[in-house]
Design an enzyme around this catalytic site. Structure first.
Site, PDB file in Angstrom:
ATOM      1  N   ARG A 112       0.842  -1.202   0.000  1.00 26.24           N
ATOM      2  CA  ARG A 112       0.000   0.000   0.000  1.00 26.24           C
ATOM      3  C   ARG A 112       0.871   1.244   0.000  1.00 26.24           C
ATOM      4  O   ARG A 112       1.694   1.438   0.892  1.00 26.24           O
ATOM      5  CB  ARG A 112      -0.928  -0.015   1.218  1.00 26.24           C
ATOM      6  N   THR A 116      -0.964   7.542  -1.035  1.00 24.24           N
ATOM      7  CA  THR A 116      -2.283   7.438  -1.679  1.00 24.24           C
ATOM      8  C   THR A 116      -3.153   6.344  -1.078  1.00 24.24           C
ATOM      9  O   THR A 116      -4.366   6.316  -1.322  1.00 24.24           O
ATOM     10  CB  THR A 116      -2.105   7.136  -3.176  1.00 24.24           C
ATOM     11  N   ASP A 208      -0.243  -3.226  12.660  1.00 24.58           N
ATOM     12  CA  ASP A 208       0.135  -3.713  11.344  1.00 24.58           C
ATOM     13  C   ASP A 208       0.419  -5.210  11.453  1.00 24.58           C
ATOM     14  O   ASP A 208       1.384  -5.633  12.097  1.00 24.58           O
ATOM     15  CB  ASP A 208       1.374  -2.974  10.842  1.00 24.58           C
ATOM     16  N   ASP A 211       3.971  -6.416  10.285  1.00 19.81           N
ATOM     17  CA  ASP A 211       5.039  -6.044  11.206  1.00 19.81           C
ATOM     18  C   ASP A 211       5.009  -6.912  12.459  1.00 19.81           C
ATOM     19  O   ASP A 211       6.057  -7.317  12.980  1.00 19.81           O
ATOM     20  CB  ASP A 211       4.912  -4.573  11.600  1.00 19.81           C
TER      21      ASP A 211
END
Length: 217
Positions: A112, A116, A208, A211
């Site tokens: 990602r 944006t 996340d 992660d």
């Protein structure tokens, strides 16, 4: 377990079994370390797979028990494919293949763009006979839905016709995005959270997933 759908749209199934809810709560906890988080993600994925694969076809096969011969149900119908959206989806596919070891495994690489929030493709490797298989796409987090939409489009362009999306956490925005682009794709998830924050992260979420699985943050 709850399922919902609108007329003419695909189904969303929330598998709210107590074992799943407990393991998901441990995954949410900021104190949960990499090893435990990784193990929990795999265990939860296998539990989700039981429900996601509930509609697999079976056919009777003649077998011999130590007592007598009889007909018993065995998997039949289309063969399976597990397609992980890299990188976090790997943990789910790796766990699920233990349940269906004959399934082929594919990978779609997307990240990602932080500015944006749009998906950027960098890799795709799928079974050549993907059109002949029931496909289960794995990605722990269905946030904006951009990666899932792009991955499913890649699968369809490769010929896949039967696709189901499996996630650990979802939000209404992501579900809406997937069903707007692919109204034929069912979603199986452990929970639907409140929504997204300004950075596109699920709230309350679990951080996340990539992660926390790989210890990269």
């Amino acid at each position: 377990m709850t399922s919902s759908s609108l007329p003419g749209t695909a189904k969303v199934t929330v598998v709210d079994h107590p074992l799943i809810l407990h393991k998901l709560s441990l995954m949410r906890d900021v104190r949960t370390g990499v090893k435990e988080f990784r193990e929990l993600a795999g265990e939860l994925s296998m539990l989700l797979a039981y429900e996601a694969m509930r509609d697999l076809e079976t056919a009777p096969e003649r077998l011999s028990t130590p007592i007598q011969d009889d007909d018993f149900p065995m998997l039949s119908g289309k063969k399976l494919a597990l397609v992980a959206i890299l990188r976090a989806g790997l943990i789910m596919a790796d766990a699920m293949v233990r349940l269906v070891p004959a399934a082929k495994v594919g990978h779609i690489g997307l990240y990602r763009d932080p500015a944006t929030l749009k998906p950027v493709a960098y890799y795709s490797k799928l079974p050549q006979d993907i059109s002949e298989r029931r496909v289960f796409v794995t990605d722990p987090m269905l946030a904006t839905g951009g990666s899932a939409v792009a991955a499913i489009q890649t699968l369809k362009e490769a010929g896949a016709q039967s696709i189901k999306l499996m996630t650990i956490l979802s939000v209404p925005e992501g579900i809406a995005a997937v069903h707007a682009a692919h109204p034929d794709v069912d979603i199986v998830t452990a929970a639907i959270d409140t929504g997204l924050n300004d950075h596109g992260y699920i709230v309350p979420g679990l951080g996340d997933a990539g992660d926390r699985i790989y210890g990269t943050k």
